[in-house]
Write a protein that holds these residues in place. Structure first.
Motif, PDB file in Angstrom:
ATOM      1  N   PRO A  37       4.585  62.877   0.521  1.00 13.31           N
ATOM      2  CA  PRO A  37       5.342  64.108   0.727  1.00 13.31           C
ATOM      3  C   PRO A  37       4.650  65.195   1.536  1.00 13.31           C
ATOM      4  O   PRO A  37       5.311  66.019   2.159  1.00 13.31           O
ATOM      5  N   THR A  38       3.313  65.226   1.539  1.00 16.55           N
ATOM      6  CA  THR A  38       2.604  66.321   2.208  1.00 16.55           C
ATOM      7  C   THR A  38       1.520  65.790   3.129  1.00 16.55           C
ATOM      8  O   THR A  38       1.034  64.662   2.982  1.00 16.55           O
ATOM      9  N   ARG A  39       1.115  66.645   4.055  1.00 18.31           N
ATOM     10  CA  ARG A  39       0.041  66.292   4.984  1.00 18.31           C
ATOM     11  C   ARG A  39      -1.261  66.022   4.240  1.00 18.31           C
ATOM     12  O   ARG A  39      -1.979  65.068   4.556  1.00 18.31           O
ATOM     13  N   GLU A  40      -1.557  66.878   3.263  1.00 20.95           N
ATOM     14  CA  GLU A  40      -2.807  66.720   2.527  1.00 20.95           C
ATOM     15  C   GLU A  40      -2.863  65.378   1.803  1.00 20.95           C
ATOM     16  O   GLU A  40      -3.897  64.694   1.804  1.00 20.95           O
ATOM     17  N   LEU A  41      -1.753  64.992   1.185  1.00 19.43           N
ATOM     18  CA  LEU A  41      -1.739  63.726   0.464  1.00 19.43           C
ATOM     19  C   LEU A  41      -1.822  62.546   1.433  1.00 19.43           C
ATOM     20  O   LEU A  41      -2.498  61.553   1.150  1.00 19.43           O
ATOM     21  N   ASP A  99       9.177  61.159  -6.507  1.00 23.83           N
ATOM     22  CA  ASP A  99       9.934  62.277  -7.083  1.00 23.83           C
ATOM     23  C   ASP A  99       9.723  63.549  -6.281  1.00 23.83           C
ATOM     24  O   ASP A  99      10.664  64.313  -6.038  1.00 23.83           O
ATOM     25  N   ARG A 100       8.513  63.772  -5.819  1.00 22.46           N
ATOM     26  CA  ARG A 100       8.227  64.961  -5.018  1.00 22.46           C
ATOM     27  C   ARG A 100       8.934  64.887  -3.667  1.00 22.46           C
ATOM     28  O   ARG A 100       9.486  65.893  -3.197  1.00 22.46           O
ATOM     29  N   MET A 101       8.963  63.714  -3.053  1.00 25.97           N
ATOM     30  CA  MET A 101       9.652  63.581  -1.767  1.00 25.97           C
ATOM     31  C   MET A 101      11.148  63.856  -1.921  1.00 25.97           C
ATOM     32  O   MET A 101      11.758  64.514  -1.065  1.00 25.97           O
ATOM     33  N   LEU A 102      11.738  63.376  -3.012  1.00 27.74           N
ATOM     34  CA  LEU A 102      13.166  63.625  -3.229  1.00 27.74           C
ATOM     35  C   LEU A 102      13.410  65.103  -3.530  1.00 27.74           C
ATOM     36  O   LEU A 102      14.393  65.681  -3.053  1.00 27.74           O
ATOM     37  N   ASP A 103      12.528  65.726  -4.305  1.00 28.43           N
ATOM     38  CA  ASP A 103      12.640  67.164  -4.595  1.00 28.43           C
ATOM     39  C   ASP A 103      12.580  67.994  -3.312  1.00 28.43           C
ATOM     40  O   ASP A 103      13.208  69.051  -3.212  1.00 28.43           O
ATOM     41  N   MET A 104      11.819  67.509  -2.330  1.00 25.12           N
ATOM     42  CA  MET A 104      11.646  68.239  -1.075  1.00 25.12           C
ATOM     43  C   MET A 104      12.751  67.918  -0.061  1.00 25.12           C
ATOM     44  O   MET A 104      12.713  68.402   1.069  1.00 25.12           O
ATOM     45  N   GLY A 105      13.724  67.099  -0.469  1.00 20.10           N
ATOM     46  CA  GLY A 105      14.878  66.840   0.384  1.00 20.10           C
ATOM     47  C   GLY A 105      14.678  65.754   1.425  1.00 20.10           C
ATOM     48  O   GLY A 105      15.366  65.741   2.453  1.00 20.10           O
ATOM     49  N   PHE A 106      13.775  64.798   1.152  1.00 18.73           N
ATOM     50  CA  PHE A 106      13.472  63.760   2.144  1.00 18.73           C
ATOM     51  C   PHE A 106      14.319  62.493   1.996  1.00 18.73           C
ATOM     52  O   PHE A 106      14.025  61.487   2.632  1.00 18.73           O
ATOM     53  N   THR A 148       7.504  61.146 -12.436  1.00 17.96           N
ATOM     54  CA  THR A 148       8.680  61.164 -13.302  1.00 17.96           C
ATOM     55  C   THR A 148       9.680  60.117 -12.817  1.00 17.96           C
ATOM     56  O   THR A 148       9.689  59.743 -11.645  1.00 17.96           O
ATOM     57  N   MET A 149      10.529  59.666 -13.721  1.00 25.02           N
ATOM     58  CA  MET A 149      11.540  58.663 -13.389  1.00 25.02           C
ATOM     59  C   MET A 149      12.924  59.228 -13.711  1.00 25.02           C
ATOM     60  O   MET A 149      13.535  58.882 -14.713  1.00 25.02           O
ATOM     61  N   ASP A 150      13.392  60.137 -12.860  1.00 30.06           N
ATOM     62  CA  ASP A 150      14.716  60.710 -13.091  1.00 30.06           C
ATOM     63  C   ASP A 150      15.789  59.861 -12.414  1.00 30.06           C
ATOM     64  O   ASP A 150      15.512  58.811 -11.833  1.00 30.06           O
ATOM     65  N   LYS A 151      17.039  60.334 -12.482  1.00 33.29           N
ATOM     66  CA  LYS A 151      18.158  59.540 -11.969  1.00 33.29           C
ATOM     67  C   LYS A 151      18.051  59.282 -10.476  1.00 33.29           C
ATOM     68  O   LYS A 151      18.383  58.191 -10.001  1.00 33.29           O
ATOM     69  N   SER A 152      17.581  60.270  -9.716  1.00 32.36           N
ATOM     70  CA  SER A 152      17.496  60.101  -8.262  1.00 32.36           C
ATOM     71  C   SER A 152      16.462  59.050  -7.889  1.00 32.36           C
ATOM     72  O   SER A 152      16.660  58.250  -6.964  1.00 32.36           O
ATOM     73  N   ARG A 194      -1.618  69.640  -4.060  1.00 31.84           N
ATOM     74  CA  ARG A 194      -1.356  68.248  -4.430  1.00 31.84           C
ATOM     75  C   ARG A 194      -2.110  67.294  -3.506  1.00 31.84           C
ATOM     76  O   ARG A 194      -2.076  67.415  -2.300  1.00 31.84           O
ATOM     77  N   GLY A 195      -2.803  66.349  -4.115  1.00 32.26           N
ATOM     78  CA  GLY A 195      -3.494  65.325  -3.334  1.00 32.26           C
ATOM     79  C   GLY A 195      -4.905  65.677  -2.912  1.00 32.26           C
ATOM     80  O   GLY A 195      -5.564  64.870  -2.281  1.00 32.26           O
ATOM     81  N   LEU A 196      -5.378  66.880  -3.259  1.00 34.56           N
ATOM     82  CA  LEU A 196      -6.743  67.244  -2.871  1.00 34.56           C
ATOM     83  C   LEU A 196      -7.763  66.434  -3.667  1.00 34.56           C
ATOM     84  O   LEU A 196      -7.574  66.148  -4.845  1.00 34.56           O
ATOM     85  N   ASP A 197      -8.850  66.072  -3.013  1.00 31.12           N
ATOM     86  CA  ASP A 197      -9.934  65.338  -3.660  1.00 31.12           C
ATOM     87  C   ASP A 197     -11.206  66.150  -3.458  1.00 31.12           C
ATOM     88  O   ASP A 197     -11.833  66.103  -2.409  1.00 31.12           O
ATOM     89  N   ILE A 198     -11.570  66.925  -4.473  1.00 32.12           N
ATOM     90  CA  ILE A 198     -12.717  67.830  -4.377  1.00 32.12           C
ATOM     91  C   ILE A 198     -13.714  67.466  -5.472  1.00 32.12           C
ATOM     92  O   ILE A 198     -13.360  67.410  -6.653  1.00 32.12           O
ATOM     93  N   GLN A 199     -14.955  67.230  -5.083  1.00 26.95           N
ATOM     94  CA  GLN A 199     -15.994  66.896  -6.056  1.00 26.95           C
ATOM     95  C   GLN A 199     -16.581  68.174  -6.656  1.00 26.95           C
ATOM     96  O   GLN A 199     -16.645  69.211  -6.010  1.00 26.95           O
ATOM     97  N   GLY A 200     -17.032  68.069  -7.907  1.00 27.21           N
ATOM     98  CA  GLY A 200     -17.768  69.150  -8.543  1.00 27.21           C
ATOM     99  C   GLY A 200     -16.934  70.202  -9.223  1.00 27.21           C
ATOM    100  O   GLY A 200     -17.461  71.236  -9.648  1.00 27.21           O
ATOM    101  N   ILE A 201     -15.619  69.972  -9.355  1.00 28.36           N
ATOM    102  CA  ILE A 201     -14.773  70.966 -10.026  1.00 28.36           C
ATOM    103  C   ILE A 201     -15.049  70.924 -11.530  1.00 28.36           C
ATOM    104  O   ILE A 201     -15.020  69.852 -12.145  1.00 28.36           O
ATOM    105  N   THR A 202     -15.307  72.082 -12.112  1.00 26.30           N
ATOM    106  CA  THR A 202     -15.580  72.149 -13.556  1.00 26.30           C
ATOM    107  C   THR A 202     -14.336  72.498 -14.349  1.00 26.30           C
ATOM    108  O   THR A 202     -14.218  72.143 -15.519  1.00 26.30           O
ATOM    109  N   HIS A 203     -13.396  73.230 -13.722  1.00 28.24           N
ATOM    110  CA  HIS A 203     -12.190  73.668 -14.437  1.00 28.24           C
ATOM    111  C   HIS A 203     -10.992  73.621 -13.500  1.00 28.24           C
ATOM    112  O   HIS A 203     -11.134  73.840 -12.293  1.00 28.24           O
TER     113      HIS A 203
END
Length: 313
Positions: free
Chosen positions: A80-84, A156-163, A186-190, A304-313
């Motif tokens: 759904p996103t460039r970052e992902l 689900d995110r791609m469908l939410d974004m209208g794709f 999630t596994m909704d109807k769409s 969404r989709g970020l991969d960052i090392q060293g995050i504590t919280h």
């Protein structure tokens, strides 16, 4: 018999070498249940959130089943996103490090000519956002006639974004004899409607909520008055040894406001939201990854989709 370790999977030595180099040993639940059906060429519906190992669940079987001697696009992942898209492409490149496969992320905000040149040189796997993927298809710079493995990541995110229309168009360009897998939090109807339309007797890998939650995370919540949120946040940052964190906000305005307030209180913080240009987003994420500031204040979609090392919280 349930397979628990990567070394027990029927993978070629080149793929196993890449996996071992990443330090992967035990399988996460989504991997243990999805990899074998995908290796067998079955369609798969997988329920998994970001951070549960789903990229390996679909990426490793894709790498294993693609012919490196055929320079045509054989695998397609839609995100759904460039970052992902960038994140998934990077991960698959690591799995395929010793296989001679070429992986290319295609997304808006970057020069399309650079992507066209890479496609002309030969690419085995494309990881793309729907919009830029369609752009290449309409230009004739992307040919999916040899694509036999397709993954819809965060469906689900791609469908939410209208794709939905974009996905339908892209799938119409892929041969009918293909493997399709879909991964969704999630596994909704769409989402289920899409599965019924495009999939053939799919294997369902519906991970329970307990398994989806990351075991290495401790989760807490605090009920506070909205007017006191900043005060409580500052107390938490001081009291709980928060060294490097992502702080989520609901709105773009909220991220800008909170990042500014944190800086006023001598915390190094930057906002990240969908209002940023691609260059701005990459500058912020690179700065956070390199430790130039400690607190990333972001909207859910932006982070969404970020991969960052060293995050504590």
């Amino acid at each position: 018999m349930t397979i628990r370790n990567f070394e027990d999977l029927p993978l070629c030595p080149e793929v196993m070498k890449g996996i071992e180099e990443l330090g992967f040993t035990e399988l996460f639940p989504i991997q243990a249940q999805a990899i074998i059906p995908l290796l067998d060429g079955k369609d798969v519906i997988g329920q998994a959130q970001t951070g549960t190992g789903k990229t390996a669940a679909f990426g490793i079987p894709m790498v294993e089943r693609i012919d490196p001697n055929n320079k045509k696009v054989q695998g397609l992942v839609l995100a759904p996103t460039r970052e992902l898209a960038i994140q998934v492409a990077t991960r698959i490149s690591r799995f395929s490090k010793y296989t001679k496969l070429k992986v290319l992320p295609v997304y808006g905000g970057e020069s399309i000519n650079k992507q066209i040149r890479a496609l002309q040189r030969g690419v085995h796997i494309v990881v793309g956002t729907p919009g830029r993927t369609i752009d290449h298809l309409k230009r004739g710079t992307l040919n999916l006639s040899s694509t036999h493995i397709v993954v819809l990541d965060e469906a689900d995110r791609m469908l939410d974004m209208g794709f939905i229309d974009d996905i339908n168009f892209i799938l119409s360009r892929v041969p009918k004899q293909r493997q399709l897998s879909l991964f969704s939090a999630t596994m909704d109807k769409s989402v289920m409607a899409m599965c019924q339309r495009y999939m053939k007797d799919p294997e369902e890998v519906l991970v329970s909520k307990d398994e989806i939650a990351l075991e290495q995370l401790n989760q807490y919540y605090m009920v506070v008055n909205s007017r006191n949120k900043l005060d409580y946040l500052l107390k938490m940052l001081n009291s709980y040894n928060v060294e490097k964190a992502i702080i989520f906000c609901n709105t773009r305005r909220g991220t800008d406001w909170l990042a500014r307030k944190l800086r006023q209180h001598k915390y190094s913080a930057e906002p990240l939201h969908a209002g940023f240009t691609q260059a701005q987003r990459e500058r912020v994420t690179r700065g956070f990854r390199e430790g130039k500031f400690d607190f990333l204040v972001a909207t859910d979609v932006a982070a969404r989709g970020l991969d960052i090392q060293g995050i504590t919280h």
